[in-house]
Design an enzyme around this catalytic site. Structure first.
Site, mmCIF file in Angstrom:
data_model
loop_
_atom_site.group_PDB
_atom_site.id
_atom_site.type_symbol
_atom_site.label_atom_id
_atom_site.label_comp_id
_atom_site.label_asym_id
_atom_site.label_seq_id
_atom_site.Cartn_x
_atom_site.Cartn_y
_atom_site.Cartn_z
ATOM 1 N N SER A 58 45.307 35.703 77.434
ATOM 2 C CA SER A 58 44.541 34.796 78.457
ATOM 3 C C SER A 58 46.029 33.988 79.157
ATOM 4 C CB SER A 58 43.785 34.063 76.799
ATOM 5 O OG SER A 58 42.818 34.854 77.504
ATOM 6 N N LYS A 60 45.901 33.630 82.047
ATOM 7 C CA LYS A 60 44.418 32.498 82.805
ATOM 8 C C LYS A 60 45.620 31.396 83.715
ATOM 9 C CE LYS A 60 40.868 34.057 79.534
ATOM 10 N NZ LYS A 60 40.277 33.946 78.504
ATOM 11 N N TYR A 74 41.785 41.528 86.880
ATOM 12 C CA TYR A 74 42.072 40.641 85.461
ATOM 13 C C TYR A 74 42.420 41.931 84.400
ATOM 14 C CZ TYR A 74 40.149 38.557 81.027
ATOM 15 O OH TYR A 74 39.616 37.635 80.501
ATOM 16 N N TYR A 77 40.417 27.396 73.493
ATOM 17 C CA TYR A 77 38.555 27.548 73.362
ATOM 18 C C TYR A 77 38.483 27.096 72.753
ATOM 19 C CZ TYR A 77 42.242 32.284 74.481
ATOM 20 O OH TYR A 77 42.613 33.028 74.306
ATOM 21 N N VAL A 99 45.067 36.153 72.869
ATOM 22 C CA VAL A 99 44.383 37.526 71.373
ATOM 23 C C VAL A 99 45.277 37.993 70.870
ATOM 24 C CG1 VAL A 99 41.456 36.931 71.466
ATOM 25 C CG2 VAL A 99 43.511 39.012 72.720
HETATM 26 N N1 GLN Z 1 41.901 40.245 77.506
HETATM 27 C C1 GLN Z 1 41.487 39.928 76.723
HETATM 28 C C2 GLN Z 1 39.708 39.895 76.926
HETATM 29 O O1 GLN Z 1 39.458 39.031 78.018
HETATM 30 C C3 GLN Z 1 41.903 38.275 76.605
HETATM 31 C C4 GLN Z 1 40.928 37.378 75.532
HETATM 32 C C5 GLN Z 1 42.527 36.095 75.036
HETATM 33 O O2 GLN Z 1 43.363 35.910 74.910
HETATM 34 N N2 GLN Z 1 41.394 35.492 74.475
HETATM 35 O O3 GLN Z 1 38.827 39.563 76.346
#
Ligand code: GLN
Length: 305
Positions: free
Chosen positions: A61, A64, A188, A240, A258
């Site tokens: 993430s 992002k 993505y 988050y 994550v």
């Molecule tokens: N690739 C992970 C997903 O889309 C990214 C989520 C994350 O890092 N929180 O679930």
């Protein structure tokens, strides 16, 4: 600084036992939960590291943030925030149900999966071009030309990422993405699988801390307004549904992933990269959070003080 970091890594290892490595993307389950590392870069270019700081991990993430930079550069803020909100949410990062309620017209913010799939779609270029632009941008920011994505992690997520698939179909149904669902998910998943180490992440942090200027080359890649928008969104939504408590206890604009990475940027002062794959219930590195909390207290880094 080096002793401080060594001490904080040692101390926060105690938190690892309360966390768990993400395994909903099967390959992430192979990470060693005991790993913990940190790298700090100041605005003079001094680099301080401790622990397992030079192991590569997929940024997940954290990507992002980069996608949002490019989407705003390409389309402008007005266009971007027509399709994705700028409000924090108390929903987990992979939630989808608000996309299917009558007033759920767009994802809450660009830091949850739904919002990020939209910002990736807003990056100029077809398919692989978007990814290549993301990679090129990251290579410029970090000065590291070897940055690339990990094919195995990408395939692992592509095979199992049905929740993101559901999210993308809802986005498509709402007219928020133009590409075919599988095509945009491909980009993505690849952007989430980009590999870096703590030092690369700290370079992104110092880039944002210096208002979008690359530390080593002096090149200005983001205008001040876009940079402050990114910093604001990281502050309100980067961790988050833990972003509120994190703002109170740490107070540093940050973004987690994550796989256990955290990107943190102390405006005008420091870039920080942390890695610790054992996660808390929100999907944030449990010991990485501990390190940032202690660092913030020790060095008085909160933007709110
Ligand atoms: N690739 C992970 C997903 O889309 C990214 C989520 C994350 O890092 N929180 O679930």
């Amino acid at each position: 600084m080096k002793e401080l970091l060594d001490g904080l890594v040692e101390k926060n290892k105690a938190l690892i036992k309360y966390g768990q490595v993400a395994n909903y993307i099967p390959l992430l389950g192979n990470a060693d939960p005991k790993d913990l590392g940190v790298c700090i870069i100041d605005n003079l270019g001094s680099i301080y590291s401790s622990g397992i700081y030079n192991k590569k991990f997929t940024i997940q993430s954290i990507s992002k943030v980069i996608a949002l930079m490019l989407a705003i550069m390409d389309k402008g803020e007005e266009e971007v925030f027509k399709k994705v909100g700028m409000e924090p949410t108390d929903e987990p990062f992979n939630s989808l149900y608000k996309l299917d309620i009558p007033y759920g017209d767009k994802p809450a913010n660009p830091m949850i999966n739904a919002g990020a799939i939209v910002t990736t779609s807003l990056i100029n270029g077809n398919g692989e071009e978007k990814l290549n632009r993301l990679l090129e941008f990251l290579r410029k920011i970090t000065g590291n030309d070897t940055i690339n994505y990990n094919e195995e992690v990408y395939l692992s997520e592509k095979t199992t990422g049905n929740k993101n698939r559901a999210i993308a179909y809802l986005l498509k149904n709402k007219g928020l993405i133009e590409e075919k669902v599988e095509d945009i998910l491909d980009i993505y998943f690849k952007q989430c699988s980009i590999e870096m180490d703590c030092q690369d992440i700290a370079k992104i942090g110092i880039f944002l801390a210096n208002k979008g200027r690359v530390l080593n080359t002096g090149e200005k890649l983001l205008d001040n307004k876009t940079n402050s928008t990114i910093i604001a969104i990281m502050t309100t939504s980067g961790m988050y549904d833990f972003s509120g408590e994190y703002a109170v206890r740490v107070g540093i604009p940050s973004k987690s992933g994550v796989s256990g990475g955290i990107l943190a940027s102390v405006p005008n002062r420091l870039g920080i990269g942390v890695y610790g794959p054992a996660l808390d219930q929100y999907g944030n590195s449990i010991a990485g959070y501990g390190i940032l909390k202690d660092l913030s207290e020790e060095l008085n880094l909160s933007i709110f003080t």
